[in-house]
Scaffold this motif. Structure first.
Motif, PDB file in Angstrom:
ATOM      1  N   PRO A   1       0.805  -1.014   0.141  1.00  0.00           N
ATOM      2  CA  PRO A   1      -0.035   0.263   0.048  1.00  0.00           C
ATOM      3  C   PRO A   1       0.922   1.360  -0.131  1.00  0.00           C
ATOM      4  CG  PRO A   1      -0.833  -1.589   1.718  1.00  0.00           C
ATOM      5  CD  PRO A   1       0.400  -2.168   1.290  1.00  0.00           C
ATOM      6  N   GLU A   2       2.100   1.280   0.643  1.00  0.00           N
ATOM      7  CA  GLU A   2       2.893   2.314   0.784  1.00  0.00           C
ATOM      8  C   GLU A   2       3.270   2.699  -0.614  1.00  0.00           C
ATOM      9  OE1 GLU A   2       6.864   2.989   3.117  1.00  0.00           O
ATOM     10  OE2 GLU A   2       5.512   1.925   4.238  1.00  0.00           O
ATOM     11  N   LEU A   3       3.906   1.694  -1.463  1.00  0.00           N
ATOM     12  CA  LEU A   3       4.294   2.046  -2.714  1.00  0.00           C
ATOM     13  C   LEU A   3       3.104   2.473  -3.800  1.00  0.00           C
ATOM     14  CD1 LEU A   3       6.544   2.222  -4.738  1.00  0.00           C
ATOM     15  CD2 LEU A   3       6.313  -0.353  -5.193  1.00  0.00           C
ATOM     16  N   ARG A   4       1.887   1.948  -3.498  1.00  0.00           N
ATOM     17  CA  ARG A   4       0.623   2.313  -4.396  1.00  0.00           C
ATOM     18  C   ARG A   4       0.377   3.980  -4.046  1.00  0.00           C
ATOM     19  NH1 ARG A   4      -4.801   2.279  -3.046  1.00  0.00           N
ATOM     20  NH2 ARG A   4      -4.470   0.780  -1.270  1.00  0.00           N
ATOM     21  N   LEU A   5       0.508   4.310  -2.643  1.00  0.00           N
ATOM     22  CA  LEU A   5       0.340   5.510  -2.228  1.00  0.00           C
ATOM     23  C   LEU A   5       1.538   6.439  -3.166  1.00  0.00           C
ATOM     24  CD1 LEU A   5      -0.919   8.017  -0.931  1.00  0.00           C
ATOM     25  CD2 LEU A   5       0.627   7.487   1.228  1.00  0.00           C
ATOM     26  N   LEU A   6       2.664   5.936  -3.015  1.00  0.00           N
ATOM     27  CA  LEU A   6       3.924   6.860  -3.644  1.00  0.00           C
ATOM     28  C   LEU A   6       3.463   7.200  -5.083  1.00  0.00           C
ATOM     29  CD1 LEU A   6       7.710   5.753  -3.074  1.00  0.00           C
ATOM     30  CD2 LEU A   6       6.736   6.535  -5.209  1.00  0.00           C
ATOM     31  N   ILE A   7       3.104   5.872  -5.773  1.00  0.00           N
ATOM     32  CA  ILE A   7       2.994   6.186  -7.278  1.00  0.00           C
ATOM     33  C   ILE A   7       1.863   7.171  -7.424  1.00  0.00           C
ATOM     34  CG2 ILE A   7       2.577   4.902  -9.507  1.00  0.00           C
ATOM     35  CD1 ILE A   7       3.759   2.459  -7.948  1.00  0.00           C
ATOM     36  N   GLU A   8       0.815   6.927  -6.846  1.00  0.00           N
ATOM     37  CA  GLU A   8      -0.450   7.766  -6.813  1.00  0.00           C
ATOM     38  C   GLU A   8      -0.043   9.269  -6.418  1.00  0.00           C
ATOM     39  OE1 GLU A   8      -3.774   7.173  -7.530  1.00  0.00           O
ATOM     40  OE2 GLU A   8      -4.238   5.518  -6.598  1.00  0.00           O
ATOM     41  N   VAL A   9       1.078   9.577  -5.613  1.00  0.00           N
ATOM     42  CA  VAL A   9       1.283  11.099  -5.282  1.00  0.00           C
ATOM     43  C   VAL A   9       2.137  11.498  -6.396  1.00  0.00           C
ATOM     44  CG1 VAL A   9       2.680  12.227  -3.799  1.00  0.00           C
ATOM     45  CG2 VAL A   9       1.094  10.590  -2.775  1.00  0.00           C
ATOM     46  N   VAL A  10       3.128  10.561  -6.970  1.00  0.00           N
ATOM     47  CA  VAL A  10       3.976  11.150  -8.105  1.00  0.00           C
ATOM     48  C   VAL A  10       3.323  11.569  -9.061  1.00  0.00           C
ATOM     49  CG1 VAL A  10       5.890  10.400  -9.506  1.00  0.00           C
ATOM     50  CG2 VAL A  10       6.010   9.907  -7.210  1.00  0.00           C
ATOM     51  N   ALA A  11       2.279  10.473  -9.688  1.00  0.00           N
ATOM     52  CA  ALA A  11       1.420  10.704 -10.601  1.00  0.00           C
ATOM     53  C   ALA A  11       0.524  12.075 -10.640  1.00  0.00           C
ATOM     54  CB  ALA A  11       0.214   9.350 -10.880  1.00  0.00           C
TER      55      ALA A  11
ATOM     56  N   ILE B   1       6.878  21.040  -6.991  1.00  0.00           N
ATOM     57  CA  ILE B   1       5.496  20.360  -7.101  1.00  0.00           C
ATOM     58  C   ILE B   1       5.839  19.004  -6.500  1.00  0.00           C
ATOM     59  CG2 ILE B   1       3.924  19.346  -8.410  1.00  0.00           C
ATOM     60  CD1 ILE B   1       3.950  22.190 -10.018  1.00  0.00           C
ATOM     61  N   LEU B   2       6.835  18.497  -6.937  1.00  0.00           N
ATOM     62  CA  LEU B   2       7.345  17.029  -6.422  1.00  0.00           C
ATOM     63  C   LEU B   2       7.364  16.980  -4.987  1.00  0.00           C
ATOM     64  CD1 LEU B   2       8.907  15.985  -9.703  1.00  0.00           C
ATOM     65  CD2 LEU B   2       7.149  14.505  -8.532  1.00  0.00           C
ATOM     66  N   LEU B   3       8.293  17.961  -4.665  1.00  0.00           N
ATOM     67  CA  LEU B   3       8.782  17.930  -3.144  1.00  0.00           C
ATOM     68  C   LEU B   3       7.672  18.063  -2.312  1.00  0.00           C
ATOM     69  CD1 LEU B   3      11.985  20.098  -2.857  1.00  0.00           C
ATOM     70  CD2 LEU B   3      11.943  17.572  -2.901  1.00  0.00           C
ATOM     71  N   GLU B   4       6.942  19.002  -2.536  1.00  0.00           N
ATOM     72  CA  GLU B   4       5.620  19.379  -1.859  1.00  0.00           C
ATOM     73  C   GLU B   4       4.681  18.115  -1.587  1.00  0.00           C
ATOM     74  OE1 GLU B   4       2.000  20.468  -0.188  1.00  0.00           O
ATOM     75  OE2 GLU B   4       2.149  19.979  -2.137  1.00  0.00           O
ATOM     76  N   ALA B   5       4.312  17.651  -2.920  1.00  0.00           N
ATOM     77  CA  ALA B   5       3.375  16.399  -2.990  1.00  0.00           C
ATOM     78  C   ALA B   5       3.921  15.455  -2.295  1.00  0.00           C
ATOM     79  CB  ALA B   5       3.166  16.210  -4.576  1.00  0.00           C
ATOM     80  N   ASN B   6       5.099  15.019  -2.281  1.00  0.00           N
ATOM     81  CA  ASN B   6       5.580  13.858  -1.516  1.00  0.00           C
ATOM     82  C   ASN B   6       6.027  13.890   0.173  1.00  0.00           C
ATOM     83  OD1 ASN B   6       5.933  11.427  -3.423  1.00  0.00           O
ATOM     84  ND2 ASN B   6       6.518  13.065  -4.695  1.00  0.00           N
ATOM     85  N   ALA B   7       5.831  15.330   0.475  1.00  0.00           N
ATOM     86  CA  ALA B   7       6.629  15.284   1.927  1.00  0.00           C
ATOM     87  C   ALA B   7       5.689  14.664   3.051  1.00  0.00           C
ATOM     88  CB  ALA B   7       6.432  16.816   2.151  1.00  0.00           C
ATOM     89  N   TRP B   8       4.346  14.902   3.122  1.00  0.00           N
ATOM     90  CA  TRP B   8       3.500  14.615   4.060  1.00  0.00           C
ATOM     91  C   TRP B   8       2.722  13.240   4.108  1.00  0.00           C
ATOM     92  CZ3 TRP B   8      -1.339  13.887   1.701  1.00  0.00           C
ATOM     93  CH2 TRP B   8      -1.447  14.633   0.497  1.00  0.00           C
ATOM     94  N   GLY B   9       2.853  12.355   2.939  1.00  0.00           N
ATOM     95  CA  GLY B   9       2.102  11.015   2.901  1.00  0.00           C
ATOM     96  C   GLY B   9       2.528  10.040   3.865  1.00  0.00           C
ATOM     97  N   GLY B  10       3.742  10.210   4.325  1.00  0.00           N
ATOM     98  CA  GLY B  10       4.217   9.040   5.074  1.00  0.00           C
ATOM     99  C   GLY B  10       4.832   7.847   4.533  1.00  0.00           C
ATOM    100  N   HIS B  11       4.850   8.080   3.274  1.00  0.00           N
ATOM    101  CA  HIS B  11       5.689   6.733   2.274  1.00  0.00           C
ATOM    102  C   HIS B  11       6.894   6.983   2.059  1.00  0.00           C
ATOM    103  CE1 HIS B  11       4.223  10.347  -0.237  1.00  0.00           C
ATOM    104  NE2 HIS B  11       5.091   9.800  -1.232  1.00  0.00           N
TER     105      HIS B  11
END
Ligand code: F6P
Ligand code: MN
Length: 334
Positions: free
Chosen positions: A22-32, A74-84
């Motif tokens: 699930p963590e990698l799934r979230l990561l890919i969703e966030v990057v997309a 944009i990439l930094l901000e999107a990926n900061a808070w998800g916990g992944h």
């Protein structure tokens, strides 16, 4: 609309099949999602006030464009808070970027070239984002540069987007390479090709021919033989294509085969090559191999290279596997 597979569904099915957690799934969703924002910013062009120089240079001494800086943010901000994520590395930042203390940490390391194809940003030619995902070593909560220096064979996911006439996302989690196209009406990436296959033989090649006078003798001999066409030792005509955005050149190869080369030459020998290993060559190598192609330094499989620095550069040849093997033969024979 029937039979459409959005990225979200594709990833849930990959999770059910045990290919991702699930963590990698979230990561890919966030990057997309971040790539979608970049795509919209780019598509505004001059109307968005996003063209032109940012007025600074990155760690590589390259002048940053406003869109380089914006895409990185944009990439930094999107990926900061998800916990992944445990950490982030970017072409645009000298050192790894820590996850702010306010947020939980995850187990993955994300590396990216936020906007590939700098020379094409201001001229309305395709550019893209390239990303690679590694596992953070066990027990490490604040990853340092050394923790990112893993061979490409350790990647758990890689992908790129091309911001072209349409925006596409090409993705692998180690079970084939798949293409998604952004549906701007619904805002979803939709699966448009499952299991890309790169033809084994090439009719086209991509190289910056303006560097010819700097090439080593075997590279020159190889290209001369391609240029000689049907009458030459290869007995076949080849066509040249060179967009000068690696993402776009690689995407053409993903679609219809061919090769892309950026050899080390006299001009870039002191740096080790032109393209960066960790966030350009390795993710592309993983995607290309998963599509049945090959990726090499010319003397070694790309994914076996042990990195020595976050921004390490490397010679690259990738694409149709028989042609990559042929190029390697020229380099071996000297
Ligand atoms: O990121 C490096 C890059 O922009 C690639 O996308 C592209 O293939 C290459 O540089 C082009 O470099 P040059 O114009 O120096 O040959
Ligand atoms: Mn790049």
């Amino acid at each position: 609309m029937p039979n459409r597979t959005p990225l979200t569904r594709f990833l849930i099915e990959a999770e059910r099949a045990g290919q991702i957690n699930p963590e990698l799934r979230l990561l890919i969703e966030v990057v997309a999602r971040a790539c979608k924002s970049i795509s919209y910013a780019i598509s505004k062009g001059a109307l968005g006030g996003v063209l032109g120089d940012a007025g600074a240079s990155n760690v590589q001494g390259e002048a940053q464009k406003k869109l380089d800086v914006l895409s990185n943010e944009i990439l930094l901000e999107a990926n900061a808070w998800g916990g992944h994520l445990a950490g982030i590395a970017s072409e645009e930042m000298d050192e790894p970027h820590p996850i702010p203390d306010a947020y939980p940490k995850g187990n993955f390391l994300l590396l990216f070239d936020p906007l590939d194809g700098s020379s094409n940003i201001d001229v309305n030619v395709s550019v893209g984002t390239i990303f690679s995902v590694l596992r953070c070593p066990d027990g490490v909560t604040t990853p340092e540069t050394s923790h990112f220096l893993q061979p490409g064979s350790q990647q758990v996911c890689a992908g790129y987007t091309v911001y072209g006439p349409s925006t596409v996302l090409v993705l692998t989690v180690g079970h084939g390479t798949h293409t998604f196209t952004l549906d701007r009406e619904t805002g979803s990436f939709i699966l448009t090709q499952r299991d890309l296959r790169i033809p084994a033989d090439a009719q086209e090649y991509a190289i910056n021919a303006s560097n010819a006078r700097h090439w080593d003798a075997p590279v020159r001999r190889y290209i001369d033989d391609l240029l000689a066409g049907k009458a030459g030792p290869r007995g076949k005509d080849f066509n040249t294509r060179w967009v000068a955005s690696m993402v776009a050149d690689v995407h053409r190869i993903m679609t219809r085969g061919g090769t892309f080369m950026y050899p080390v030459d006299a001009k870039c020998r002191d740096k080790g090559g032109r393209l960066r290993l960790l966030y350009e060559a390795n993710p592309m190598a993983f995607l290309v191999e998963q599509a049945g192609g090959a990726a090499s330094t010319g003397t070694q499989r790309m994914l076996d290279v042990v990195p020595t620095g976050l921004h390490m550069r490397i010679p690259v040849i990738l694409g149709s596997k028989n042609e990559v093997a042929e190029y390697e033969r020229y380099l071996r024979e000297g």
